[in-house]
Design an enzyme around this catalytic site. Sequence first.
Site, PDB file in Angstrom:
ATOM      1  N   HIS A 163     -39.037  20.583  14.544  1.00 36.21           N
ATOM      2  CA  HIS A 163     -38.467  21.428  15.605  1.00 36.21           C
ATOM      3  C   HIS A 163     -37.273  22.214  15.069  1.00 36.21           C
ATOM      4  O   HIS A 163     -37.121  23.407  15.340  1.00 36.21           O
ATOM      5  CB  HIS A 163     -37.966  20.562  16.773  1.00 36.21           C
ATOM      6  N   VAL A 175     -43.446  20.703   8.632  1.00 30.66           N
ATOM      7  CA  VAL A 175     -42.426  19.891   7.943  1.00 30.66           C
ATOM      8  C   VAL A 175     -42.950  18.458   7.885  1.00 30.66           C
ATOM      9  O   VAL A 175     -43.445  17.913   8.881  1.00 30.66           O
ATOM     10  CB  VAL A 175     -41.077  19.943   8.693  1.00 30.66           C
ATOM     11  N   HIS A 186     -37.245  16.521  15.891  1.00 33.10           N
ATOM     12  CA  HIS A 186     -37.256  16.057  14.500  1.00 33.10           C
ATOM     13  C   HIS A 186     -37.078  17.302  13.635  1.00 33.10           C
ATOM     14  O   HIS A 186     -36.943  18.429  14.176  1.00 33.10           O
ATOM     15  CB  HIS A 186     -38.563  15.310  14.184  1.00 33.10           C
ATOM     16  N   GLY A 197     -39.273  18.596  23.285  1.00 27.36           N
ATOM     17  CA  GLY A 197     -38.113  17.745  23.003  1.00 27.36           C
ATOM     18  C   GLY A 197     -38.406  16.595  22.054  1.00 27.36           C
ATOM     19  O   GLY A 197     -39.427  16.560  21.381  1.00 27.36           O
ATOM     20  N   GLY A 233     -45.056  25.999  15.300  1.00 23.83           N
ATOM     21  CA  GLY A 233     -45.290  25.264  14.063  1.00 23.83           C
ATOM     22  C   GLY A 233     -46.747  25.301  13.638  1.00 23.83           C
ATOM     23  O   GLY A 233     -47.654  25.222  14.471  1.00 23.83           O
ATOM     24  N   SER A 287     -43.235  13.991  17.193  1.00 29.05           N
ATOM     25  CA  SER A 287     -42.498  13.122  18.121  1.00 29.05           C
ATOM     26  C   SER A 287     -43.272  11.821  18.341  1.00 29.05           C
ATOM     27  O   SER A 287     -42.699  10.777  18.620  1.00 29.05           O
ATOM     28  CB  SER A 287     -42.289  13.829  19.463  1.00 29.05           C
TER      29      SER A 287
HETATM   30  P1  AMP Z   1     -43.718  19.901  20.587  1.00 29.66           P
HETATM   31  O1  AMP Z   1     -42.338  19.512  21.000  1.00 29.66           O
HETATM   32  O2  AMP Z   1     -44.485  18.806  19.937  1.00 29.66           O
HETATM   33  O3  AMP Z   1     -44.475  20.612  21.685  1.00 29.66           O
HETATM   34  O4  AMP Z   1     -43.545  20.990  19.428  1.00 29.66           O
HETATM   35  C1  AMP Z   1     -42.761  22.134  19.632  1.00 29.66           C
HETATM   36  C2  AMP Z   1     -42.978  23.069  18.482  1.00 29.66           C
HETATM   37  O5  AMP Z   1     -42.619  22.415  17.258  1.00 29.66           O
HETATM   38  C3  AMP Z   1     -44.445  23.514  18.329  1.00 29.66           C
HETATM   39  O6  AMP Z   1     -44.487  24.891  17.969  1.00 29.66           O
HETATM   40  C4  AMP Z   1     -44.930  22.648  17.199  1.00 29.66           C
HETATM   41  O7  AMP Z   1     -46.002  23.219  16.470  1.00 29.66           O
HETATM   42  C5  AMP Z   1     -43.691  22.550  16.344  1.00 29.66           C
HETATM   43  N1  AMP Z   1     -43.762  21.385  15.449  1.00 29.66           N
HETATM   44  C6  AMP Z   1     -44.032  20.115  15.785  1.00 29.66           C
HETATM   45  N2  AMP Z   1     -44.070  19.335  14.693  1.00 29.66           N
HETATM   46  C7  AMP Z   1     -43.819  20.141  13.629  1.00 29.66           C
HETATM   47  C8  AMP Z   1     -43.718  19.946  12.221  1.00 29.66           C
HETATM   48  N3  AMP Z   1     -43.888  18.743  11.663  1.00 29.66           N
HETATM   49  N4  AMP Z   1     -43.445  21.004  11.444  1.00 29.66           N
HETATM   50  C9  AMP Z   1     -43.282  22.249  11.985  1.00 29.66           C
HETATM   51  N5  AMP Z   1     -43.356  22.497  13.307  1.00 29.66           N
HETATM   52  C10 AMP Z   1     -43.616  21.459  14.122  1.00 29.66           C
END
Ligand code: AMP
Length: 291
Positions: A37, A176, A34, A31, A147, A186
């Site tokens: 996600h 991104v 940005h 969650g 990501g 986040s």
């Molecule tokens: P998180 O909420 O941080 O666990 O991330 C959820 C998903 O979003 C994971 O697969 C991350 O690798 C991906 N993610 C987080 N930040 C980025 C970003 N800047 N660009 C692309 N994917 C991202």
Amino acid sequence: MLVCHTINEIKSFIRQAASLGKTIGFVPTMGYFHAGHLALMSEAKKTCGVVVCSIFVNQLQFGPQEDFACYPRDIERDKRLAEEVGVDAIFIPSAEEMYPPRFSTFVETKKITDCLCGKSRPGHFRGVTTVVTKLFNIIQPNMAFFGQKDFQQAATIQRMVEDLNIEVKIVLVPTVRDKDGLALSSRNIYLKGAQRQAALNIPRSLALAAQAVENGERDPAKVKMAVCNKLTAEPLVEIDYVEIYSLPYLEEISLLQGEVLLAIAAKIGKTRLIDNLVLKVPDNGQSSPKR
Ligand code: AMP
């Protein structure tokens, strides 16, 4: 967009979608969305008939000294943003729903988790693979989107699905970045004033490494040294690791060739940031000339 808090609710949605022959795309998250996600969700939308996203801040993947309690959360905003990109259902389970009192089964992938964040954050990937296995079993996606920013996480999940014969295609989505180059996270919200400027040395040092390789450098130790020097030129940056590994298995190398991963973790104040770059090493023109 359907909002589900229980496993039964999301399973019944999935059953219905599957009975209509829809391809199910899944985006697991913690969650506080940005554009990173949202890029995963948009990518899922392009290829899947139904897109399901989960939000679960998984205590199991946080160490005792880490930021679980204060991890940023804004569920209402997240729901709005997910709906805007066309997510069909969002699964937001409670901790009790995912880990009821007698919960005692864990999934652990070895080797690929011995380095990088696996080394710096003991138990982290065991928490990730356990929760992702549960989510895969609940959602039964055809495709799941991760990501590149968390490269080792995606590589570990890929290893796990191959090892355990889980029928899901793992899709890696490029990192991104903000306009200034900082990878979206986040946790960027924790960066105050000068810290944000200091954090820019992370993408700048990745660019410096790419340039060094472009200029012919083939010694990983020298590239790592240049990256470390760039990072520590900014006193607010404290390096956790700077490493270069082979792809796709993240093994140590003594010569840069093919595609390799340059990965950085650094602390700025209390905020731990990670970033990486896949370096495509030119083959120095040694390939046979084109006819
Ligand atoms: P998180 O909420 O941080 O666990 O991330 C959820 C998903 O979003 C994971 O697969 C991350 O690798 C991906 N993610 C987080 N930040 C980025 C970003 N800047 N660009 C692309 N994917 C991202």
